[in-house]
Write a protein that holds these residues in place. Sequence first.
Motif, PDB file in Angstrom:
ATOM      1  N   ASN A 493       0.842  -1.190   0.000  1.00  0.00           N
ATOM      2  CA  ASN A 493       0.000   0.000   0.000  1.00  0.00           C
ATOM      3  C   ASN A 493       0.885   1.250   0.000  1.00  0.00           C
ATOM      4  N   PRO A 494       0.909   2.025  -1.089  1.00  0.00           N
ATOM      5  CA  PRO A 494       1.765   3.217  -1.138  1.00  0.00           C
ATOM      6  C   PRO A 494       1.178   4.435  -0.438  1.00  0.00           C
ATOM      7  N   ILE A 495       0.001   4.296   0.152  1.00  0.00           N
ATOM      8  CA  ILE A 495      -0.627   5.386   0.895  1.00  0.00           C
ATOM      9  C   ILE A 495      -0.347   5.178   2.383  1.00  0.00           C
ATOM     10  N   ALA A 496       0.018   6.233   3.056  1.00  0.00           N
ATOM     11  CA  ALA A 496       0.408   6.123   4.468  1.00  0.00           C
ATOM     12  C   ALA A 496      -0.803   6.175   5.393  1.00  0.00           C
ATOM     13  N   ARG A 497      -1.863   5.508   4.984  1.00  0.00           N
ATOM     14  CA  ARG A 497      -3.065   5.337   5.790  1.00  0.00           C
ATOM     15  C   ARG A 497      -3.623   3.958   5.489  1.00  0.00           C
ATOM     16  N   PRO A 559      -0.706   0.753   6.365  1.00  0.00           N
ATOM     17  CA  PRO A 559      -0.206   2.071   5.938  1.00  0.00           C
ATOM     18  C   PRO A 559       1.258   2.020   5.484  1.00  0.00           C
ATOM     19  N   LEU A 560       1.504   2.441   4.281  1.00  0.00           N
ATOM     20  CA  LEU A 560       2.850   2.484   3.710  1.00  0.00           C
ATOM     21  C   LEU A 560       3.605   1.193   4.012  1.00  0.00           C
ATOM     22  N   VAL A 884       5.382   3.188   8.558  1.00  0.00           N
ATOM     23  CA  VAL A 884       5.134   4.357   9.398  1.00  0.00           C
ATOM     24  C   VAL A 884       4.745   3.904  10.801  1.00  0.00           C
ATOM     25  N   ARG A 885       5.113   4.726  11.763  1.00  0.00           N
ATOM     26  CA  ARG A 885       4.744   4.434  13.146  1.00  0.00           C
ATOM     27  C   ARG A 885       3.276   4.774  13.407  1.00  0.00           C
ATOM     28  N   LEU A 937       7.327  14.734  11.711  1.00  0.00           N
ATOM     29  CA  LEU A 937       8.214  13.915  10.887  1.00  0.00           C
ATOM     30  C   LEU A 937       9.055  12.970  11.723  1.00  0.00           C
ATOM     31  N   GLN A 938       9.433  13.388  12.905  1.00  0.00           N
ATOM     32  CA  GLN A 938      10.331  12.577  13.712  1.00  0.00           C
ATOM     33  C   GLN A 938       9.677  11.274  14.161  1.00  0.00           C
ATOM     34  N   ASP A 939       8.356  11.304  14.319  1.00  0.00           N
ATOM     35  CA  ASP A 939       7.648  10.105  14.749  1.00  0.00           C
ATOM     36  C   ASP A 939       6.927   9.405  13.611  1.00  0.00           C
ATOM     37  N   LEU A 940       7.201   9.790  12.369  1.00  0.00           N
ATOM     38  CA  LEU A 940       6.401   9.282  11.258  1.00  0.00           C
ATOM     39  C   LEU A 940       6.856   7.904  10.778  1.00  0.00           C
ATOM     40  N   PHE A 941       8.134   7.739  10.482  1.00  0.00           N
ATOM     41  CA  PHE A 941       8.602   6.526   9.805  1.00  0.00           C
ATOM     42  C   PHE A 941       9.141   5.503  10.797  1.00  0.00           C
ATOM     43  N   SER A 942       8.887   4.240  10.484  1.00  0.00           N
ATOM     44  CA  SER A 942       9.388   3.166  11.345  1.00  0.00           C
ATOM     45  C   SER A 942      10.708   2.598  10.852  1.00  0.00           C
TER      46      SER A 942
END
Length: 1022
Positions: A493-497, A559-560, A884-885, A937-942
Motif C-alpha cells: 500500500n503506497p498510501i500512508a493510511r 499504511p505504507l 510508518v509508526r 516527521l520525527q515520529d512518522l517513519f518506522s
Amino acid sequence: MASLAKLLFLSCLIDVRCKGLRTTFQHTDDSTCGYGSCNPVKDDMINVHVVPHTHDDVGWLSTVDQYYYEQVQYILDSVIPELEKDPSKRFIYVEIAFFARWYREQDDATMHTVQRLVDEGRLEFILGGWSMNDEGATHYNAIIDQHSLGFEFLRETFGKCGKPRVGWQIDTFGHSREQASIFARFGFDSLFFGRLDYQDKAFRQSHTTMEMVWRGSPNNLGVQADIFTGVLPNLYQPPAGFCFDITCSDTPFVDDPRLHDVNVEERVDAFLSAMADQAKQYTTNHLITTMGSDFQYQAAHNWFLNLDKLIKYVNARQSNGSKVNLLYSTPSCYTYHVNKAGKTYTTKEDDFFPYAHHEHAFMTGYYSSRPALKGYVRRANNFLQVVKQLDALAMLEDTDNSTFNINILAEAMGVAQHHDAVSGTERQAVANDYAERLANGITEAQKVYNDAVKKLAARNGNAVLEHKFCTLLNISVCPITEHENQFMVTVYNPIARPGLEYVHLPVSHDQTVSFKVWGPDGQEVTSELIPITPGTFRIPERKNSTAKYELVFQAELVPLGYSTYTVTSNKVIQKAAVNKKPLMQGADVVLQNEFISVAFDGTTGALKNMTNLEKQISIDVTQSFNFYNAFGGNNSQPEFQASGAYMFRPNGSSIPVTMGSGHARLSSRSYFVQGEVVQEVYQEFSPWVTQSVRLYNHHRFVQFHWTVGPIPITDGQGKEVVSVFKTSLGNKKTFYTDSNGREVLKRQLNYRETWPFNNTEPIAGNYFPVNSRIFIRDEAKQVQFTVLTDRSEGGTSLREGEVELMVHRRLLYMDGAAINEALNETGLDGKGLIVRGSHYVMLDPISSAAAGHRDLGERLFMAPALSFSLPTDTPGANNAWSGVRQALPDNVHLLTLQQYPSAGPAPSETQPFLLRLEHFYEKGEDPVLSQPATVNLQDLFSAFDVTGAIELTLGGDMVLSDLNRLAWNYPHEDETRRKTDSTLRFESEVTGKITTIDDQFIVTLYPMEIRTFQINVRPVEM
C-alpha cells in the motif's frame, strides 16, 4: 545511495560512447549567469529580444531515439561552436531528455566549454523538464516528477546556473491552471506559451492583454501560485518571412553591394513593420521574438549569420531616428526587463481549455486519444511511486543498482509525459515505442521492488520470498495464480493510511477445486469465485490464459507497508462458484451494501436508480454507451475539418450503442451475480461494448468496468464512443472537472470566463479534460453526482442532469495536424483495439462529497501493488509490516518518498531523502478535512529516524529560503482573500526550516499545499 552523477557514470560503463563524465566541475555561483548576464538594453527604445531556440519533440512523428540520432545531436553539436564565437549570442535549450543524452557523449573539453557557456548565461536552460509535458492528459504527480528529474540533472551538472527560471509550454494544446500553479511553486518567474484559442487570442490582441498574471490557485494557495504569463506573438515561430534554417524557404539577407540582389532595406522594412504590429499588442517597450522552430539549428551557422545581419542592419537604422533596438536574449532576460517596467497586469483565474485554432478545429479529441496508452502511463506512474518508496524504506545501497533501475522507469515516464506522448497525438510506431519504454522500465523497477521487499522482510522477521508480477491482471491473466495450487499474494500500500482493497485473481477451476485465502495473521479470509465475463474472453491479448473464474477477497491495507495473503486449493468442493442469474427476468435487480444501492430495470437491463442509504439520497439515473460518427474531410477549408487524433469533430449527435437497429434492450447474455464479497451486473450492450457494474462490501462507490472494441468501421465511418449518465438532477448547464488531478474548476456550457465566446462546435467546444473526476450538482437538492476515472478522458455535461465521458476513439481520417495517420489502433489480431477501464460513481450531499471523491481519487492513482510468490512457510504467518509508526491524517498524502542526492546540507553519517507531503483538500470543501493538518516527521517513519530537515522548492532543486521570485503588480479585490493561510505562512516563515517543537519536526499543511523537504535519515537499530 548513488547520486545522479554516479548513475550517469554507471550508465557510461555500459555505453562505450560516453566519455569524460568523471570530470568534476567547480560550479560558479549564479552571479555570472541569471539576470546579471543579460545583454544590455536601451531604455528609450523598443527593445526586441531575439530568442534563438529549437523545439525538439521527445517523440512524435519519429521515436525518441530516431529524433536524437537523426536531428537533435546535430543541433547541439552545431550551436555550441556558434555560442563560443561571440559572447553576445544566446541560445535556450528545453528538453533535458535529449540534452542529458548528448552531454553524456561529450569529451572532457566539450563539457568544460558547455559549463562555461552555462556559467556565463549564454546557454540557458528553460523549463528544465525531462520533456515539455502535455497539460490536458497528465496527472500532477507525473508532472512534478518529470520536472524534478530534469532539475536534478541540471543541478548536479551545472549548479545554480543550470536552474531554470521560466516555464516554456510553447506547443501544448491548451493550458491547465494546475500547471501554472506548479510552475510558480517551482520558483519560476514567468511562463510563456504559444497556443491559445483563436478567439481568445484575437480578444487579447485587441485589448492589449497578451501578458497577464495567472492565478494558479486563487482560492487556496494565493500569491505563491501566481505567475506572470505571456502569450508569444507567433506561436513559437519567427515572424513571417524570417526563418533562416536550412529547411526554410525564406529569403536570407543579401548585403554584398557588388551583387544585384541586395535586399537589406526591404528585409529591415519588413521586420520593423512586423515589430510595429506586435508592439500594439504588448504594454512595455520590450518585445520578444522567437527565432527557431521544430528541430531547427542543425546548421546553426545559417541562423546566426542571418540574425547577426538582422541585428546589425535594424540597429543601424537608429542613426536615422529609428527607435527599435535588437539584442540576443532569452525568455528570462525578457521577463526581467518587463518586470522592471513596473506595469500593472490583468489577472486570469480559470484555464485555457479547450483550445481551438479555427472555428471547427477544437483540439478536444486528444483528451481521449489512445486510451490504452493513457491508462498504461497512469499505472506505470503508480508503480514508479511504489518502487521509489520501497527503495527508500529498505534503504537499498549502491550495490543494489536501485538508482539505475528506478531511473530507467523514471526516464521512460518523463518521456511519456511529452505533449505528443500521453496526449495520444503521435504516430502508431511512436506510441508503440513509448509503451515499450514503459514496459522495460517496469521490468527494471520490479527488480528494485523484489530487493526492497526481501530486505524489509528479512529485517522484520517476515518470510523472505522471491516475488513475481502479473502485469495483465486487468484482462484476468496471471500464470502463477492460474497454474499453482498454492501461492502467496503480497499487497503493498503506497498510501500512508490504512484502507481496503478487493483483489481479483484469475484461477483455473473445473468444479472440483476449492480455494481458501489466509490473511497475514494466519486467519482465513472470506473469498469467493465469480465467473470471468464473456467480454473478457474476447480480448485477443489473453488467448493463452486458461482462467475461467476470478478469486475475489478483501485485503486490509497496511499504511505504507505490505501484507501477504496465502491462497491454497484442494480437490474437495467446499464452495462452488457464485452462480450467474439472468439480468432481464421481469423483476428489478438491486445491488446493495451498507452504503449504496443501485437498481437495474428487470425488462431492459439498464441502470435505473441509485441511492445513498447512509444519507437517504435517491436519484433516477440511467447509463448507456453512445457513439459519435466522426466528421470526415480533407481539411482544406475550416468547414472540411476532420476528426482526428487531436481534433474532435462529431458529425451530428451521439447514437446509442445497441444490439441492433431499434433494439433498446441489452443482450440476453447479460446477467448478475450476488456474492458475499462482491455483487456484479454484467451488461452486453453490443458484441463490441460490454460492462461489469460492481458493488463491493464497505465501499461508498459503484464501479463501472467497461470493455469497448473493436469499434466497427465497416460502414466507412470512424466512431468516438462515450459513456453517458443521465440523472434526475438539475445542474443548470454547469459542471465541474479537475485540473491535472488536483483543484476543481467550474465549467459552464458555451461560456468562457475571460472573453466573449461564440461556440461554432456545440459538442466539441464544450469538452474539457477530465484527469481524475467530473461532477454535477443540484444546488436546490444539495446533491452531487461524481464520476471518477482511472485515466485521463474528455468529458462534458451537454444536457441537464447528464455526465458524458469519452472512452475510446477509432478514426479513418487525418485531422491535418501533421502526423499523416488516422487514429486507427489495432490489437494483436489485427482488428480494432479493445480497451477496458473503469468509472467510479458516487452520490453524496454537496457538503460531504469531497471526502469521498478526494480519498478515492488518491487511492486510484496510488493503488496497491500486487506481487506473487510460492509459499515457504506457514500460510500467512507474520507477514505484514508498516513503514510508518502512525498513519498520516486523513487529509494528508505522502506524495513523494525517495532516496535523493542532497540539495542542501547533508551530514555525512545520514542519508538525504526527498519527501513531499500534500494537503489534498481545498478550502471549504469539507468542514473537517479542509482544516490545516499537522505531521510530526520525527515520529512518522518506522524504517528510519529523521535527524534533520530543510524545506525545498516544489522541484526539490533549491532551498526554499534562497527563493526570491520577481514581484508583479496586479489588482486584487481583497487583501484577506489574496493572502490565504498558507500564503501567510509562506511569506512569513520562508526560512527553509521546519517548525521545531520539543525537539521534534512539526510540519503544518494548509489546503492544497505541497511542502517539499530534504530529510536526513538514519536507519533504526533493529
